[in-house]
Scaffold this motif. Sequence first.
Motif, PDB file in Angstrom:
ATOM      1  N   UNK A  12     -20.042  15.924 -19.407  1.00 23.74           N
ATOM      2  CA  UNK A  12     -20.154  16.903 -18.318  1.00 23.74           C
ATOM      3  C   UNK A  12     -19.006  17.907 -18.390  1.00 23.74           C
ATOM      4  N   UNK A  13     -17.803  17.449 -18.672  1.00 21.00           N
ATOM      5  CA  UNK A  13     -16.653  18.347 -18.780  1.00 21.00           C
ATOM      6  C   UNK A  13     -16.849  19.362 -19.900  1.00 21.00           C
ATOM      7  N   UNK A  14     -17.278  18.897 -21.057  1.00 16.50           N
ATOM      8  CA  UNK A  14     -17.512  19.804 -22.189  1.00 16.50           C
ATOM      9  C   UNK A  14     -18.652  20.767 -21.868  1.00 16.50           C
ATOM     10  N   UNK A  15     -19.684  20.257 -21.196  1.00 14.80           N
ATOM     11  CA  UNK A  15     -20.816  21.111 -20.834  1.00 14.80           C
ATOM     12  C   UNK A  15     -20.399  22.208 -19.856  1.00 14.80           C
ATOM     13  N   UNK A  16     -19.359  21.983 -19.082  1.00 14.40           N
ATOM     14  CA  UNK A  16     -18.866  23.000 -18.157  1.00 14.40           C
ATOM     15  C   UNK A  16     -17.856  23.925 -18.831  1.00 14.40           C
ATOM     16  N   UNK A  17     -16.980  23.368 -19.677  1.00 17.83           N
ATOM     17  CA  UNK A  17     -15.922  24.164 -20.286  1.00 17.83           C
ATOM     18  C   UNK A  17     -16.445  25.185 -21.284  1.00 17.83           C
ATOM     19  N   UNK A  18     -17.382  24.811 -22.110  1.00 15.83           N
ATOM     20  CA  UNK A  18     -17.862  25.713 -23.154  1.00 15.83           C
ATOM     21  C   UNK A  18     -18.407  27.023 -22.582  1.00 15.83           C
ATOM     22  N   UNK A  19     -19.355  26.983 -21.639  1.00 12.95           N
ATOM     23  CA  UNK A  19     -19.827  28.270 -21.106  1.00 12.95           C
ATOM     24  C   UNK A  19     -18.749  29.009 -20.303  1.00 12.95           C
ATOM     25  N   UNK A  20     -17.888  28.271 -19.617  1.00 16.62           N
ATOM     26  CA  UNK A  20     -16.816  28.891 -18.839  1.00 16.62           C
ATOM     27  C   UNK A  20     -15.916  29.714 -19.759  1.00 16.62           C
TER      28      UNK A  20
END
Length: 63
Positions: A12-20
């Motif tokens: 979930x963290x990676x899924x949020x960080x990449x687009x951010x």
Amino acid sequence: MSSGHWLFGIVVLVAMLYPYIRIIRRAGYSGWWFLTMFVPIVNIVMLWVFAFAQWPALNRPDR
């Protein structure tokens, strides 16, 4: 906490960080600004700053 929970949290963290980071870089800012999302109150303030600030990427002559 089982290892499945940790794995889910990392995904979930990676899924949020990449687009951010992609959005911040596309706006013309350094990708390191993503660190503000981890600081309470600052993350909300920076969200508003990025929303209403003049984006450097829009001022480039190649656009």
